[in-house]
Design a protein around this motif. Sequence first.
Motif, PDB file in Angstrom:
ATOM      1  N   LEU A   1       6.603  10.334 -14.120  1.00 19.64           N
ATOM      2  CA  LEU A   1       6.908   9.447 -15.237  1.00 19.64           C
ATOM      3  C   LEU A   1       6.474  10.104 -16.548  1.00 19.64           C
ATOM      4  O   LEU A   1       5.344  10.565 -16.671  1.00 19.64           O
ATOM      5  CB  LEU A   1       6.185   8.111 -15.057  1.00 19.64           C
ATOM      6  N   SER A   2       7.371  10.145 -17.511  1.00 26.46           N
ATOM      7  CA  SER A   2       7.044  10.767 -18.796  1.00 26.46           C
ATOM      8  C   SER A   2       6.014   9.929 -19.551  1.00 26.46           C
ATOM      9  O   SER A   2       5.783   8.763 -19.233  1.00 26.46           O
ATOM     10  CB  SER A   2       8.308  10.930 -19.644  1.00 26.46           C
ATOM     11  N   GLU A   3       5.424  10.520 -20.572  1.00 25.67           N
ATOM     12  CA  GLU A   3       4.440   9.810 -21.393  1.00 25.67           C
ATOM     13  C   GLU A   3       5.051   8.595 -22.087  1.00 25.67           C
ATOM     14  O   GLU A   3       4.350   7.674 -22.451  1.00 25.67           O
ATOM     15  CB  GLU A   3       3.829  10.751 -22.421  1.00 25.67           C
ATOM     16  N   ASN A   4       6.371   8.611 -22.284  1.00 30.16           N
ATOM     17  CA  ASN A   4       7.069   7.483 -22.898  1.00 30.16           C
ATOM     18  C   ASN A   4       7.786   6.641 -21.851  1.00 30.16           C
ATOM     19  O   ASN A   4       8.667   5.864 -22.176  1.00 30.16           O
ATOM     20  CB  ASN A   4       8.076   7.985 -23.937  1.00 30.16           C
ATOM     21  N   GLY A   5       7.408   6.822 -20.601  1.00 30.29           N
ATOM     22  CA  GLY A   5       8.125   6.205 -19.494  1.00 30.29           C
ATOM     23  C   GLY A   5       8.006   4.691 -19.420  1.00 30.29           C
ATOM     24  O   GLY A   5       7.026   4.099 -19.860  1.00 30.29           O
ATOM     25  N   LEU A   6       9.034   4.115 -18.859  1.00 25.11           N
ATOM     26  CA  LEU A   6       9.105   2.681 -18.617  1.00 25.11           C
ATOM     27  C   LEU A   6       9.451   2.491 -17.146  1.00 25.11           C
ATOM     28  O   LEU A   6      10.349   3.147 -16.624  1.00 25.11           O
ATOM     29  CB  LEU A   6      10.191   2.049 -19.504  1.00 25.11           C
ATOM     30  N   VAL A   7       8.734   1.613 -16.479  1.00 20.19           N
ATOM     31  CA  VAL A   7       8.966   1.315 -15.062  1.00 20.19           C
ATOM     32  C   VAL A   7       9.432  -0.125 -14.955  1.00 20.19           C
ATOM     33  O   VAL A   7       8.856  -1.016 -15.585  1.00 20.19           O
ATOM     34  CB  VAL A   7       7.658   1.489 -14.246  1.00 20.19           C
ATOM     35  N   ALA A   8      10.484  -0.357 -14.170  1.00 25.45           N
ATOM     36  CA  ALA A   8      10.968  -1.710 -13.892  1.00 25.45           C
ATOM     37  C   ALA A   8      10.916  -1.923 -12.385  1.00 25.45           C
ATOM     38  O   ALA A   8      11.414  -1.096 -11.633  1.00 25.45           O
ATOM     39  CB  ALA A   8      12.386  -1.894 -14.406  1.00 25.45           C
TER      40      ALA A   8
ATOM     41  N   ILE B   1      -1.093  -1.428  -8.065  1.00 25.73           N
ATOM     42  CA  ILE B   1      -0.007  -0.445  -8.061  1.00 25.73           C
ATOM     43  C   ILE B   1       0.186   0.153  -9.451  1.00 25.73           C
ATOM     44  O   ILE B   1       0.197   1.384  -9.595  1.00 25.73           O
ATOM     45  CB  ILE B   1       1.292  -1.085  -7.525  1.00 25.73           C
ATOM     46  N   PHE B   2       0.319  -0.666 -10.471  1.00 27.56           N
ATOM     47  CA  PHE B   2       0.497  -0.133 -11.828  1.00 27.56           C
ATOM     48  C   PHE B   2      -0.662   0.776 -12.233  1.00 27.56           C
ATOM     49  O   PHE B   2      -0.430   1.866 -12.751  1.00 27.56           O
ATOM     50  CB  PHE B   2       0.707  -1.263 -12.830  1.00 27.56           C
TER      51      PHE B   2
ATOM     52  N   LYS C   1      16.245  10.201 -19.356  1.00 26.76           N
ATOM     53  CA  LYS C   1      16.276  10.686 -17.969  1.00 26.76           C
ATOM     54  C   LYS C   1      15.813   9.526 -17.106  1.00 26.76           C
ATOM     55  O   LYS C   1      14.619   9.219 -17.058  1.00 26.76           O
ATOM     56  CB  LYS C   1      15.375  11.893 -17.815  1.00 26.76           C
ATOM     57  N   CYS C   2      16.758   8.869 -16.436  1.00 24.69           N
ATOM     58  CA  CYS C   2      16.457   7.651 -15.680  1.00 24.69           C
ATOM     59  C   CYS C   2      16.531   7.916 -14.187  1.00 24.69           C
ATOM     60  O   CYS C   2      17.416   8.624 -13.712  1.00 24.69           O
ATOM     61  CB  CYS C   2      17.431   6.546 -16.058  1.00 24.69           C
ATOM     62  N   LEU C   3      15.622   7.307 -13.465  1.00 22.32           N
ATOM     63  CA  LEU C   3      15.541   7.431 -12.017  1.00 22.32           C
ATOM     64  C   LEU C   3      15.479   6.041 -11.419  1.00 22.32           C
ATOM     65  O   LEU C   3      14.689   5.202 -11.868  1.00 22.32           O
ATOM     66  CB  LEU C   3      14.276   8.212 -11.628  1.00 22.32           C
ATOM     67  N   GLU C   4      16.311   5.790 -10.414  1.00 23.79           N
ATOM     68  CA  GLU C   4      16.205   4.547  -9.654  1.00 23.79           C
ATOM     69  C   GLU C   4      15.742   4.909  -8.254  1.00 23.79           C
ATOM     70  O   GLU C   4      16.406   5.656  -7.538  1.00 23.79           O
ATOM     71  CB  GLU C   4      17.539   3.797  -9.583  1.00 23.79           C
ATOM     72  N   VAL C   5      14.576   4.385  -7.889  1.00 19.96           N
ATOM     73  CA  VAL C   5      14.014   4.603  -6.562  1.00 19.96           C
ATOM     74  C   VAL C   5      14.468   3.440  -5.687  1.00 19.96           C
ATOM     75  O   VAL C   5      14.543   2.307  -6.147  1.00 19.96           O
ATOM     76  CB  VAL C   5      12.473   4.673  -6.630  1.00 19.96           C
TER      77      VAL C   5
ATOM     78  N   ASN D   1       0.823  -1.213   0.000  1.00 23.23           N
ATOM     79  CA  ASN D   1       0.000   0.000   0.000  1.00 23.23           C
ATOM     80  C   ASN D   1       0.852   1.257   0.000  1.00 23.23           C
ATOM     81  O   ASN D   1       0.487   2.261  -0.614  1.00 23.23           O
ATOM     82  CB  ASN D   1      -0.983   0.003   1.163  1.00 23.23           C
ATOM     83  N   ASP D   2       1.994   1.223   0.688  1.00 26.07           N
ATOM     84  CA  ASP D   2       2.900   2.375   0.667  1.00 26.07           C
ATOM     85  C   ASP D   2       3.527   2.530  -0.710  1.00 26.07           C
ATOM     86  O   ASP D   2       3.665   3.646  -1.218  1.00 26.07           O
ATOM     87  CB  ASP D   2       3.991   2.223   1.730  1.00 26.07           C
ATOM     88  N   LEU D   3       3.883   1.416  -1.324  1.00 28.07           N
ATOM     89  CA  LEU D   3       4.449   1.438  -2.674  1.00 28.07           C
ATOM     90  C   LEU D   3       3.420   2.008  -3.662  1.00 28.07           C
ATOM     91  O   LEU D   3       3.744   2.847  -4.511  1.00 28.07           O
ATOM     92  CB  LEU D   3       4.858   0.024  -3.076  1.00 28.07           C
ATOM     93  N   LYS D   4       2.197   1.594  -3.515  1.00 30.45           N
ATOM     94  CA  LYS D   4       1.120   2.067  -4.390  1.00 30.45           C
ATOM     95  C   LYS D   4       0.963   3.583  -4.290  1.00 30.45           C
ATOM     96  O   LYS D   4       0.646   4.246  -5.276  1.00 30.45           O
ATOM     97  CB  LYS D   4      -0.186   1.363  -4.029  1.00 30.45           C
ATOM     98  N   ASN D   5       1.195   4.132  -3.114  1.00 32.00           N
ATOM     99  CA  ASN D   5       0.984   5.561  -2.902  1.00 32.00           C
ATOM    100  C   ASN D   5       2.174   6.432  -3.284  1.00 32.00           C
ATOM    101  O   ASN D   5       2.102   7.652  -3.134  1.00 32.00           O
ATOM    102  CB  ASN D   5       0.571   5.817  -1.459  1.00 32.00           C
ATOM    103  N   LEU D   6       3.247   5.829  -3.792  1.00 31.22           N
ATOM    104  CA  LEU D   6       4.338   6.652  -4.321  1.00 31.22           C
ATOM    105  C   LEU D   6       3.793   7.449  -5.504  1.00 31.22           C
ATOM    106  O   LEU D   6       3.016   6.938  -6.307  1.00 31.22           O
ATOM    107  CB  LEU D   6       5.509   5.780  -4.789  1.00 31.22           C
ATOM    108  N   ASP D   7       4.224   8.672  -5.630  1.00 22.48           N
ATOM    109  CA  ASP D   7       3.680   9.573  -6.651  1.00 22.48           C
ATOM    110  C   ASP D   7       4.427   9.432  -7.979  1.00 22.48           C
ATOM    111  O   ASP D   7       4.791  10.431  -8.595  1.00 22.48           O
ATOM    112  CB  ASP D   7       3.754  11.009  -6.128  1.00 22.48           C
TER     113      ASP D   7
END
Length: 160
Positions: free
Chosen positions: A16-23, A40-41, A125-129, A5-11
Amino acid sequence: MMYNNDLKNLDLHSILSENGLVAVWCTNSIQHLNMLKNEIFPKWNVKFASKWYWLKVTQSGEVICSFSPPPGKQPFEQIIFGCRNSRKFRNPPNAKIVVSVPSALHSHKPPLSELLKLYLPNDPKCLEVFARYLLPNWTSYGNEVLKFQHESLYDMNISE
Protein backbone atom coordinates in the motif's frame (compact mmCIF):
# COMPACT_ATOMS: atom_id res chain seq x y z
CA MET A 1 -14.37 -17.12 2.97
CA MET A 2 -11.40 -16.01 5.01
CA TYR A 3 -11.06 -15.90 8.77
CA ASN A 4 -10.22 -12.59 10.44
CA ASN A 5 -6.77 -13.78 11.55
CA ASP A 6 -5.92 -14.83 8.00
CA LEU A 7 -7.16 -11.49 6.70
CA LYS A 8 -5.03 -9.70 9.29
CA ASN A 9 -1.95 -11.55 8.07
CA LEU A 10 -2.29 -10.41 4.46
CA ASP A 11 0.81 -8.39 3.62
CA LEU A 12 -1.11 -5.29 2.47
CA HIS A 13 1.01 -2.89 4.51
CA SER A 14 4.02 -3.63 2.28
CA ILE A 15 2.24 -2.90 -1.01
CA LEU A 16 0.00 0.00 0.00
CA SER A 17 1.41 3.38 -0.99
CA GLU A 18 1.87 6.19 1.53
CA ASN A 19 -1.23 7.81 0.01
CA GLY A 20 -3.10 4.53 -0.11
CA LEU A 21 -6.76 4.00 0.57
CA VAL A 22 -8.22 0.62 1.58
CA ALA A 23 -11.89 -0.30 1.15
CA VAL A 24 -13.26 -3.41 2.84
CA TRP A 25 -16.76 -4.80 2.25
CA CYS A 26 -18.18 -5.98 5.57
CA THR A 27 -21.14 -7.91 6.77
CA ASN A 28 -22.90 -6.42 9.76
CA SER A 29 -21.02 -8.54 12.28
CA ILE A 30 -19.96 -6.33 15.19
CA GLN A 31 -17.15 -8.81 15.93
CA HIS A 32 -15.79 -8.52 12.38
CA LEU A 33 -16.09 -4.71 12.35
CA ASN A 34 -14.26 -4.41 15.68
CA MET A 35 -11.54 -6.82 14.52
CA LEU A 36 -11.11 -4.80 11.32
CA LYS A 37 -10.75 -1.46 13.13
CA ASN A 38 -8.78 -2.63 16.16
CA GLU A 39 -6.51 -5.39 14.83
CA ILE A 40 -6.52 -5.73 11.04
CA PHE A 41 -6.16 -2.04 10.12
CA PRO A 42 -3.32 -1.49 12.63
CA LYS A 43 -1.49 -4.55 11.26
CA TRP A 44 -1.86 -3.11 7.74
CA ASN A 45 -0.64 0.28 9.05
CA VAL A 46 -3.88 2.09 8.19
CA LYS A 47 -6.36 4.00 10.32
CA PHE A 48 -10.14 4.03 10.07
CA ALA A 49 -11.21 6.87 7.76
CA SER A 50 -14.94 6.45 7.11
CA LYS A 51 -17.82 4.06 6.58
CA TRP A 52 -20.30 3.84 3.71
CA TYR A 53 -23.47 1.80 3.48
CA TRP A 54 -24.64 -0.21 0.50
CA LEU A 55 -28.44 -0.21 0.69
CA LYS A 56 -29.91 -3.09 -1.28
CA VAL A 57 -33.25 -2.35 -2.91
CA THR A 58 -35.63 -4.12 -5.25
CA GLN A 59 -36.28 -2.88 -8.77
CA SER A 60 -39.27 -0.99 -7.37
CA GLY A 61 -37.09 0.81 -4.81
CA GLU A 62 -38.13 -1.11 -1.67
CA VAL A 63 -35.47 -2.46 0.69
CA ILE A 64 -34.84 -6.16 0.03
CA CYS A 65 -35.76 -7.12 3.61
CA SER A 66 -36.82 -5.37 6.80
CA PHE A 67 -34.32 -3.74 9.11
CA SER A 68 -34.02 -5.95 12.17
CA PRO A 69 -32.21 -5.95 15.50
CA PRO A 70 -28.66 -7.38 15.34
CA PRO A 71 -27.63 -10.03 14.54
CA GLY A 72 -30.59 -10.38 12.15
CA LYS A 73 -30.30 -10.02 8.39
CA GLN A 74 -30.10 -6.41 7.22
CA PRO A 75 -30.89 -4.82 3.83
CA PHE A 76 -27.43 -3.23 3.79
CA GLU A 77 -23.74 -3.98 3.96
CA GLN A 78 -20.94 -1.71 5.07
CA ILE A 79 -17.84 -0.49 3.27
CA ILE A 80 -15.08 0.45 5.68
CA PHE A 81 -12.29 2.77 4.52
CA GLY A 82 -8.83 2.95 6.01
CA CYS A 83 -5.92 5.15 5.00
CA ARG A 84 -2.29 5.84 5.74
CA ASN A 85 -1.53 8.83 7.96
CA SER A 86 0.23 10.76 5.22
CA ARG A 87 -2.61 10.63 2.69
CA LYS A 88 -2.52 13.68 0.38
CA PHE A 89 -6.05 13.20 -0.94
CA ARG A 90 -9.51 13.68 0.57
CA ASN A 91 -10.85 10.66 2.35
CA PRO A 92 -14.29 9.39 1.38
CA PRO A 93 -16.93 11.18 3.49
CA ASN A 94 -18.49 9.29 6.35
CA ALA A 95 -22.01 7.79 6.17
CA LYS A 96 -22.45 7.96 2.38
CA ILE A 97 -25.22 5.65 1.15
CA VAL A 98 -24.81 3.73 -2.09
CA VAL A 99 -28.16 2.41 -3.31
CA SER A 100 -28.52 -0.34 -5.90
CA VAL A 101 -30.40 -3.47 -6.84
CA PRO A 102 -28.21 -6.43 -5.85
CA SER A 103 -27.18 -8.89 -8.51
CA ALA A 104 -28.89 -12.25 -8.72
CA LEU A 105 -25.38 -13.69 -8.36
CA HIS A 106 -24.47 -14.38 -4.73
CA SER A 107 -21.96 -11.94 -3.20
CA HIS A 108 -21.69 -9.82 -6.36
CA LYS A 109 -20.96 -6.29 -5.15
CA PRO A 110 -21.49 -3.15 -7.23
CA PRO A 111 -18.25 -1.61 -8.53
CA LEU A 112 -17.09 1.43 -6.57
CA SER A 113 -14.42 2.62 -9.00
CA GLU A 114 -16.43 5.57 -10.36
CA LEU A 115 -17.53 6.66 -6.88
CA LEU A 116 -13.95 6.55 -5.59
CA LYS A 117 -12.44 8.70 -8.36
CA LEU A 118 -12.96 11.85 -6.25
CA TYR A 119 -10.67 10.44 -3.55
CA LEU A 120 -7.88 9.05 -5.74
CA PRO A 121 -5.04 10.67 -7.68
CA ASN A 122 -5.11 10.91 -11.46
CA ASP A 123 -4.08 7.56 -12.94
CA PRO A 124 -4.12 5.63 -9.63
CA LYS A 125 -2.67 2.15 -9.22
CA CYS A 126 -5.66 0.20 -7.90
CA LEU A 127 -5.76 -3.37 -6.66
CA GLU A 128 -8.83 -5.43 -5.84
CA VAL A 129 -8.09 -8.41 -3.61
CA PHE A 130 -10.60 -11.29 -3.75
CA ALA A 131 -11.84 -9.93 -7.08
CA ARG A 132 -14.67 -11.74 -8.83
CA TYR A 133 -14.69 -9.67 -12.01
CA LEU A 134 -12.33 -7.43 -13.90
CA LEU A 135 -12.44 -3.64 -13.75
CA PRO A 136 -10.82 -1.32 -16.30
CA ASN A 137 -7.42 0.00 -15.16
CA TRP A 138 -7.44 -2.12 -11.99
CA THR A 139 -5.33 -5.13 -11.07
CA SER A 140 -7.65 -7.92 -9.98
CA TYR A 141 -6.35 -10.64 -7.68
CA GLY A 142 -8.03 -13.74 -6.31
CA ASN A 143 -8.97 -17.31 -7.14
CA GLU A 144 -12.31 -16.23 -8.70
CA VAL A 145 -11.17 -13.25 -10.79
CA LEU A 146 -13.19 -14.35 -13.82
CA LYS A 147 -16.21 -15.67 -11.90
CA PHE A 148 -18.61 -12.91 -12.98
CA GLN A 149 -17.17 -12.25 -16.43
CA HIS A 150 -19.64 -13.19 -19.13
CA GLU A 151 -18.46 -15.56 -21.87
CA SER A 152 -19.64 -13.04 -24.46
CA LEU A 153 -16.60 -10.94 -23.52
CA TYR A 154 -14.26 -13.56 -24.93
CA ASP A 155 -13.61 -14.36 -28.59
CA MET A 156 -13.78 -18.13 -28.75
CA ASN A 157 -12.93 -18.16 -32.48
CA ILE A 158 -9.35 -17.01 -32.25
CA SER A 159 -7.57 -17.32 -35.57
CA GLU A 160 -3.90 -16.85 -36.22
